[in-house]
Write a protein that holds these residues in place. Structure first.
Motif, short mmCIF file in Angstrom:
data_model
loop_
_atom_site.label_atom_id
_atom_site.label_comp_id
_atom_site.label_asym_id
_atom_site.label_seq_id
_atom_site.Cartn_x
_atom_site.Cartn_y
_atom_site.Cartn_z
N ALA A 171 27.27 -31.65 91.70
CA ALA A 171 28.69 -31.52 91.60
C ALA A 171 29.55 -31.61 92.78
O ALA A 171 30.69 -31.90 92.77
N ALA A 172 28.93 -31.19 93.88
CA ALA A 172 29.67 -31.30 95.25
C ALA A 172 30.05 -32.68 95.62
O ALA A 172 30.87 -32.95 96.23
N SER A 204 38.35 -33.11 92.81
CA SER A 204 39.36 -32.39 93.50
C SER A 204 38.90 -31.41 94.33
O SER A 204 37.77 -30.89 94.18
N GLU A 205 39.94 -30.79 95.09
CA GLU A 205 39.55 -29.37 95.85
C GLU A 205 38.88 -28.38 94.89
O GLU A 205 38.22 -27.84 95.56
N GLU A 206 39.61 -28.07 94.15
CA GLU A 206 39.25 -26.92 93.09
C GLU A 206 38.47 -27.56 91.86
O GLU A 206 38.73 -27.31 90.79
N ASP A 207 37.49 -28.42 91.96
CA ASP A 207 36.79 -29.05 90.60
C ASP A 207 36.09 -27.86 89.92
O ASP A 207 35.26 -27.08 90.79
N PRO A 208 36.39 -27.56 88.77
CA PRO A 208 35.78 -26.44 88.07
C PRO A 208 34.21 -26.92 87.80
O PRO A 208 33.43 -25.70 87.78
N ALA A 209 33.77 -28.17 88.02
CA ALA A 209 32.04 -28.37 87.98
C ALA A 209 31.43 -27.60 88.95
O ALA A 209 30.48 -27.16 88.86
N VAL A 210 32.25 -27.74 90.48
CA VAL A 210 31.68 -27.30 91.53
C VAL A 210 31.61 -25.58 91.31
O VAL A 210 30.58 -25.07 91.64
N GLU A 211 32.55 -25.15 90.93
CA GLU A 211 32.94 -23.54 90.85
C GLU A 211 31.77 -23.28 89.68
O GLU A 211 30.78 -22.14 89.91
#
Length: 89
Positions: A22-23, A28-35
């Motif tokens: 994901a990273a 985007s800076e606030e990608d929901p997949a990363v969170e």
């Protein structure tokens, strides 16, 4: 219900791989997949730590980062929590 720490470790390893993917593929800076992957790692780590402790009485040398607890965290800290007045070697 206790789970086998080996199963919990495999889940943690998978969560770490999902977080890495994901990273590396963030859109985007606030990608929901990363969170989502971030919280997946945290949940998997807690499950592993609990399973390890239940099976062996041992814990890992790791702590989860909690933004609320660490609001005053000094990023430039050398990591030496001792207060003996000496510099770390």
């Amino acid at each position: 219900m206790n789970i086998d720490p080996r199963i919990a470790l495999a889940s943690l390893t998978n969560a770490l791989e999902e977080h890495l993917n994901a990273a590396l593929n963030r859109r985007s800076e606030e990608d929901p997949a990363v969170e989502s992957a971030f919280y997946g790692v945290a949940d998997a780590f807690e499950a592993y730590e609990d399973a390890l402790f239940a099976a062996s009485g041992e814990v890992t040398p790791l702590d989860l980062y909690d933004e609320e607890e660490d609001e005053g965290f000094d990023v430039e800290s050398d990591g030496d929590d001792s207060d003996d007045g000496e510099s770390p070697a």
